[in-house]
Scaffold this motif. Sequence first.
Motif, PDB file in Angstrom:
ATOM      1  N   MET A  89      10.158  -5.748  12.259  1.00  0.00           N
ATOM      2  CA  MET A  89       8.768  -5.376  12.514  1.00  0.00           C
ATOM      3  C   MET A  89       8.681  -4.013  13.178  1.00  0.00           C
ATOM      4  O   MET A  89       7.679  -3.348  13.093  1.00  0.00           O
ATOM      5  N   CYS A 125       7.342  -1.305  11.257  1.00  0.00           N
ATOM      6  CA  CYS A 125       5.917  -1.375  10.957  1.00  0.00           C
ATOM      7  C   CYS A 125       5.047  -1.157  12.192  1.00  0.00           C
ATOM      8  O   CYS A 125       3.861  -1.306  12.135  1.00  0.00           O
ATOM      9  N   ARG A 126       5.641  -0.812  13.276  1.00  0.00           N
ATOM     10  CA  ARG A 126       4.840  -0.699  14.491  1.00  0.00           C
ATOM     11  C   ARG A 126       3.861   0.453  14.381  1.00  0.00           C
ATOM     12  O   ARG A 126       4.143   1.465  13.736  1.00  0.00           O
ATOM     13  N   TYR A 137       6.401   6.011   7.584  1.00  0.00           N
ATOM     14  CA  TYR A 137       5.909   5.005   6.650  1.00  0.00           C
ATOM     15  C   TYR A 137       6.141   5.332   5.179  1.00  0.00           C
ATOM     16  O   TYR A 137       6.036   4.473   4.330  1.00  0.00           O
ATOM     17  N   VAL A 180      -0.736  -0.557   6.154  1.00  0.00           N
ATOM     18  CA  VAL A 180      -1.065   0.107   7.407  1.00  0.00           C
ATOM     19  C   VAL A 180      -2.138   1.139   7.090  1.00  0.00           C
ATOM     20  O   VAL A 180      -1.935   2.025   6.261  1.00  0.00           O
ATOM     21  N   ILE A 183      -3.074  -3.100  10.742  1.00  0.00           N
ATOM     22  CA  ILE A 183      -1.866  -3.575  10.071  1.00  0.00           C
ATOM     23  C   ILE A 183      -2.128  -4.982   9.560  1.00  0.00           C
ATOM     24  O   ILE A 183      -2.557  -5.858  10.314  1.00  0.00           O
ATOM     25  N   GLN A 238       4.303 -12.367  14.287  1.00  0.00           N
ATOM     26  CA  GLN A 238       4.376 -11.003  13.764  1.00  0.00           C
ATOM     27  C   GLN A 238       3.451 -10.082  14.552  1.00  0.00           C
ATOM     28  O   GLN A 238       3.817  -8.952  14.878  1.00  0.00           O
ATOM     29  N   ILE A 288       4.523  -6.766  16.787  1.00  0.00           N
ATOM     30  CA  ILE A 288       3.919  -5.436  16.645  1.00  0.00           C
ATOM     31  C   ILE A 288       3.434  -4.948  18.005  1.00  0.00           C
ATOM     32  O   ILE A 288       3.667  -3.806  18.387  1.00  0.00           O
ATOM     33  N   SER A 312       6.376  -3.890  20.065  1.00  0.00           N
ATOM     34  CA  SER A 312       6.978  -2.640  19.602  1.00  0.00           C
ATOM     35  C   SER A 312       6.096  -1.440  19.912  1.00  0.00           C
ATOM     36  O   SER A 312       6.559  -0.310  19.903  1.00  0.00           O
ATOM     37  N   GLN A 313       4.824  -1.661  20.189  1.00  0.00           N
ATOM     38  CA  GLN A 313       3.883  -0.577  20.461  1.00  0.00           C
ATOM     39  C   GLN A 313       3.606  -0.415  21.951  1.00  0.00           C
ATOM     40  O   GLN A 313       2.654   0.217  22.330  1.00  0.00           O
TER      41      GLN A 313
END
Length: 176
Positions: free
Chosen positions: A17, A20-21, A35, A68, A82, A95, A99, A102-103
Amino acid sequence: MKTSKFVAVAFLFVSGMGVCRANLGETEAQCIARYGSESDIQNDIGYRQVGDKAASFNVKTTSGSFDVRVIFLKGLSCHESISNADASRGLSEDQMKAILDSQSAGFKWRKGKTVYHTNRADETSETENWLRSDGATANFLMSGKAASGDLSGEVELSTKEYTFAQRVYDQENGAN
């Protein structure tokens, strides 16, 4: 054995993931580098939303494909949505939390207000709000069957500057 297996699976999930953050504050070039190529580029993002430009990305990770949608304000990513690339499936709660983790960008997230609504068909929608210590916000938009407890949805992340600019725009244009 079960604990180590769980930790290994959780690590793989979160690391997948991480690709995809949301990266609030990045330039368009940085978003493209992270991306891949853009699609659905809009230089005039339209009615009732602040921003200079919007672009969509399809991101593939080990845990799935994600859409995204990035809005740029003054050349920087200020708002990102997202969602699962498969429109019939939403992001799972795990999930969405991956995210969010990770952010963090070195800041702490604090859970805010959660709003629930259940309709007559037993469909529940939920908005779970989070505030990062630098003023960035995250909203988990979730829906599903209330009885099953299986909710899924999408994540929206916004910078403090975007949230303020959108609020001013809404006030000037008579929105709630």
